[in-house]
Design a protein around this motif. Structure first.
Motif: not given
Length: 683
Positions: A343-353
């Motif tokens: 999440v921090a590296n924007k590989i996954v879009a956001n915390e909820v996802l």
């Protein structure tokens, strides 16, 4: 097969480089705003190269001794499942679950409810399968939910065209006399199949003179076939409907009721378990592709500006396998990292996802998926729905390859917006503002008497539609009335001409304390049948000392039955103990099976292992002596301990619920090696 890692890399590195080269071309074309047709061609080539790489990786991966046929024989012999209507010859793409399959499915769904609905405090609904056409028009299913098929011109038998082309060309490739140029052509067509449009598929069909694989007859040109089962609702046949292709739409159309139930607060989630229906043209691969299948879906509604959650801190350090879109385009393999890093590296879009992806992972691990054969694969931009912000598939490696079992997507506000447009009902939530603000408001005020007089019975529908229009639509009415002195209002397939005396447009200032937002949706979508199949493959075992003895090492939480009760003798002295133990297990809600057949104890153990019963209680001749004890056997290790009769039911319950481990039991109770006292007639 390559003998070591260096040999494997020597084979794969050129393929990886080819994928990266094409990935860079796709990026360059998109950055330069190239023509869409050029981008599409480049993407198709990228997908083709990626598929070649992935197939070669699977081919070179270490092989296990898994025998799919042996596993499926066991599943059918013990009636976990079988093809539907078998005595009539069966129907492709439809299966019935037998007692053990049904029990396992129920246990899996019940654990899903506990893990998600209860733990996340979701609102569960149960919506109808029969869906009116306007609902699925709004969602886009009527327009886009289709595959290409061809028909045998004489028999009318149908074939899914991409599958037919692939199967035909693969069969021809086995001909050792096939010319090299044709071989290369066939290979090229097979890897690019997903990217061809209808016209290109027809050209391939004719160029290679592909016939019906059953009769050898000619085939029609490709036609689009909608995968939804259509029907009519009511006796007149005038109301068209479909069996739902997914469960999600029932949640979206009930959004306002669910929001009210949640006191108007975001975020909140809704869940539904139920059957969905897709009229697959030529389903194959057992439970992997069905016409009727069970889904468990969650729609989690969030403020689009606040896709964070306090719960993320609890799971941020969990390590998972990610196969990102970037890695796919660069020809790289999946990589392991914490969800916090992703999440921090924007590989996954956001915390909820990211939070729900991690919960999916933890759930699948608890129900028996092998972590070494699991990954999250990110959808590339060309395969992701245009409205989605980010989308990942939880995939399990099986004998069919990587199998999508769960999808987890950030669907943005697409569904609620579409249903708002179709119905005029505003599917929005309100968000409190830090301070009141003054805004310009434009309102559409229907003149009810004039509308009612002019349009009679449909007047109420027109008034309701006008009352729920968004700002842009109201401005359009104002502009048309000022310019043309009339406005054409479209509702469904009908158009109604409104004049100046039917509508008043008002502008004013208004102090507001809340802001209207259209929630975004995070959607985890579970395919129950595919999860079950992956669990079976990942937990199929063969005894080391006996290849005939096969069994399933299912976790106790989803095992069809939790315990067996096995009396060594049919003597009357054993009956009170059988009754006592069975009643104790029933009182604790422990499903069990009493096997008092005449077979040897070893044969009875083998039978219970085949249906994945994790624990076996044996009543032997030592049980008759005081203090009364029985043996408890663990399926996977076949180890046994001896424990008091009065403790055995609670002991099994704690093992099933995971409160204690088998190692704890072995350390507490004496290990059982052999029968301490025997009777001659039992030897």
């Amino acid at each position: 097969m390559a003998s070591n890692e260096n040999d494997v890399n020597a084979i794969l590195d050129p393929l990886r480089a080819a994928v990266k080269e094409q990935g860079d071309i796709v990026r360059s074309l998109k950055q330069s705003n190239a023509a869409e047709v050029d981008i599409k061609k480049a993407v198709n080539e990228l997908k083709a190269r990626k598929r070649v790489l992935e197939e070669k990786e699977l081919l070179l991966a270490p092989k296990n001794d898994f025998d799919r046929q042996k596993m499926e024989d066991l599943l059918k012999r013990r009636f976990f499942f079988d093809i539907s209507f078998a005595i009539y010859g069966g129907v492709a793409g439809q299966y019935d679950f037998g007692p053990m399959g049904c029990a396992m499915k129920i246990n899996l769904i019940n654990f899903w409810r506990q893990f998600f609905v209860l733990d996340e405090q979701l609102l569960e609904v149960d919506c109808t399968c029969l869906t009116p056409e306007p609902v699925l028009k709004a969602s886009g299913h009527v327009e886009r939910f289709a595959d290409l098929m061809v028909k045998d011109v004489k028999t009318g038998e149908c074939f899914r065209l991409d599958h037919l082309i692939k199967a035909t060309l693969q069969k021809r490739l086995t001909d050792k006399k096939l010319a090299e140029d044709l071989k290369n052509e066939y290979d090229d067509v097979i890897v690019k199949l997903d990217g061809y449009n209808q016209e290109e598929m027809n050209a391939i069909l004719r160029k290679y003179d592909i016939k019906s694989p059953i009769t050898g007859n000619d085939l029609t040109d490709a036609i689009e076939f909608n995968l939804m089962f259509s029907t009519s609702i009511g006796p007149t046949g005038q109301v068209k409907g479909y069996l739902r292709p997914e469960t999600a739409q029932g949640i979206f159309v009930n959004f306002k009721r669910l929001l009210d139930f949640n006191q108007g607060k975001l975020p909140f989630g809704a869940a539904q378990v139920g059957n969905a229906y897709r009229n697959e043209i030529s389903p194959r691969s057992g439970l992997v592709r069905l016409r009727e299948f069970t889904m468990a879906e969650i729609e989690y509604f969030v403020d689009p500006e606040e896709k964070t959650t306090e719960k993320f801190a609890n799971i941020k350090d969990i390590v998972m396998n990610f196969y990102s879109a970037c890695n796919q385009m660069d020809g790289k393999s999946m990589e392991s990292m914490t969800i916090g890093e992703a999440v921090a590296n924007k590989i996954v879009a956001n915390e909820v996802l990211g939070y729900f992806m991690t919960r999916i992972y933890l759930f699948l691990m608890k129900v028996g998926v092998d972590p070494k054969r699991f990954r999250f694969r990110q959808h590339m931009s060309n395969e992701m729905a245009h409205y989605a912000c980010d989308c990942w598939d939880a995939e399990c490696l099986t004998s069919y390859g990587w199998l999508e079992c769960v999808g987890c997507a950030d669907r943005s506000c697409f569904d609620l917006t579409q249903h708002t447009k179709a119905t005029g009902v505003r599917l929005t939530a309100e968000k409190a503002l830090p301070e009141p603000i003054t805004v310009d408001v434009i309102e559409c005020v229907p003149q009810k008497p004039m509308i009612g007089k002019t349009f009679k019975n449909v007047g109420k529908v027109i008034i309701d539609t006008l009352s729920n229009l968004d700002e842009d639509s109201i401005k359009q009415i104002e502009n048309d009335l000022n310019t043309n002195r009339e406005y054409n209002l479209i509702i469904g397939d009908e158009t109604y001409k409104l004049t100046e005396d039917m509508v008043v447009i008002r502008r004013r200032n208004k102090t507001v304390h809340v802001k209207e937002v259209v929630p975004n949706v995070i959607e985890p979508s579970f395919g129950i049948g595919r999860i079950m199949y992956s669990i079976w493959e990942h937990n199929f075992r063969v005894r080391e000392d006996d290849e005939v003895r096969t069994f399933f090492s299912l976790p106790p939480i989803i095992a069809p039955l939790k315990c067996s009760v096995l009396p060594l003798s049919a003597q009357e002295d054993f009956i009170p103990f059988i009754k006592t133990i069975s009643e104790d297990l029933t009182r604790l809600d422990i499903s069990h099976k009493i096997d008092d057949s005449k077979g040897s104890i070893g044969r009875r153990y083998a039978r219970t292992d085949e249906i994945a019963i994790p624990f076996g209680i044996t009543i032997d001749f030592d049980t008759l002596k005081k203090p009364h004890t029985v043996t408890l056997r663990e399926r996977d290790s076949m180890e046994q301990i001896r424990a008091p009769v009065e403790e055995i039911a609670n002991l099994v319950k704690d093992l099933v619920l995971g409160k204690i481990a088998w190692s704890d039991v072995v350390s507490k109770y004496p290990k059982f090696e052999q029968q301490e006292s025997t009777m001659k007639n039992e030897l």
